[in-house]
Design a protein around this motif. Sequence first.
Motif, PDB file in Angstrom:
ATOM      1  N   VAL A  62       0.837  -1.202   0.000  1.00 21.14           N
ATOM      2  CA  VAL A  62       0.000   0.000   0.000  1.00 21.14           C
ATOM      3  C   VAL A  62       0.870   1.250   0.000  1.00 21.14           C
ATOM      4  CG1 VAL A  62      -1.577   1.377   1.426  1.00 21.14           C
ATOM      5  CG2 VAL A  62      -2.031  -1.059   1.052  1.00 21.14           C
ATOM      6  N   LEU A  63       1.862   1.284   0.883  1.00 21.08           N
ATOM      7  CA  LEU A  63       2.721   2.459   0.982  1.00 21.08           C
ATOM      8  C   LEU A  63       3.529   2.681  -0.287  1.00 21.08           C
ATOM      9  CD1 LEU A  63       3.937   1.943   4.664  1.00 21.08           C
ATOM     10  CD2 LEU A  63       2.236   3.602   3.847  1.00 21.08           C
ATOM     11  N   LEU A  64       4.042   1.611  -0.882  1.00 14.08           N
ATOM     12  CA  LEU A  64       4.807   1.742  -2.122  1.00 14.08           C
ATOM     13  C   LEU A  64       3.926   2.267  -3.260  1.00 14.08           C
ATOM     14  CD1 LEU A  64       6.936  -1.532  -1.964  1.00 14.08           C
ATOM     15  CD2 LEU A  64       7.750   0.816  -1.622  1.00 14.08           C
ATOM     16  N   LYS A  65       2.701   1.760  -3.363  1.00 11.84           N
ATOM     17  CA  LYS A  65       1.785   2.242  -4.399  1.00 11.84           C
ATOM     18  C   LYS A  65       1.490   3.718  -4.234  1.00 11.84           C
ATOM     19  CE  LYS A  65      -0.692  -2.130  -5.120  1.00 11.84           C
ATOM     20  NZ  LYS A  65      -2.001  -2.829  -4.915  1.00 11.84           N
ATOM     21  N   ALA A  66       1.459   4.194  -2.991  1.00 11.91           N
ATOM     22  CA  ALA A  66       1.161   5.600  -2.726  1.00 11.91           C
ATOM     23  C   ALA A  66       2.385   6.493  -2.917  1.00 11.91           C
ATOM     24  CB  ALA A  66       0.612   5.758  -1.317  1.00 11.91           C
ATOM     25  N   GLY A  67       3.558   5.902  -3.163  1.00 11.21           N
ATOM     26  CA  GLY A  67       4.742   6.699  -3.442  1.00 11.21           C
ATOM     27  C   GLY A  67       5.787   6.732  -2.357  1.00 11.21           C
ATOM     28  N   PHE A  68       5.569   6.026  -1.247  1.00 10.97           N
ATOM     29  CA  PHE A  68       6.565   5.981  -0.179  1.00 10.97           C
ATOM     30  C   PHE A  68       7.797   5.187  -0.620  1.00 10.97           C
ATOM     31  CE2 PHE A  68       3.022   7.256   2.428  1.00 10.97           C
ATOM     32  CZ  PHE A  68       3.591   7.900   3.516  1.00 10.97           C
TER      33      PHE A  68
END
Length: 204
Positions: A129-135
């Motif tokens: 989730v975090l990677l998809k959001a750009g983290f």
Amino acid sequence: MIALRELTPDDAAALQRIYSPESTRFLGRRPMDAAEARKAARDAAASAIQSPRSVYVLGLDLDGDLLGIIKLHLDRPVATLSYILRVDAWGKGHATEAVRRILALGFGHLGLPEIHAKHHPDNPASGRVLLKAGFAPTGEHAGFTTYAIRPPQAAGSMPRAVLMLGLIDIHAAFNRIIGRAGPAHTAGPAAVRSRARGPTTRSG
């Protein structure tokens, strides 16, 4: 499409369902009982009228059904977000959408320079989730995998949806994404339109 809205004391029963044994498994905390849920709902409603505001505690709402909670903590050296979803809401993209929208709030309306997040390493769904959001991953701390993200000017990898929000008029974006008009149960910033191990992330 989900909406993000402020919580009210009437959300206590929904909070208890969200903070179930399965959803809290990787958060380092126990499930909520009824008394704790009532207090959490009252505290969230009270935090919405603080000035300056130290935390945003917003509900993920789908057609009147409270599916989860996302928080943006401003009372730390670096702003930190966390989220938790009810078990039956896992794997449907709601967490990613909520994270992207609260990033728009943080980087747009609030002008934050950086936001952190973390999750338990045994809960890789939250990392996705975090990677998809750009983290971007930053390492590990106290047994959790840590992440950070900066505004569009400083982080070219931010998803286009969030990047565009950083380029348009901040007030118009805020009014559209976290508007103040909305149905009952909306107080302050309201309507935000929009199984693997479930999307829960811990912010400490």
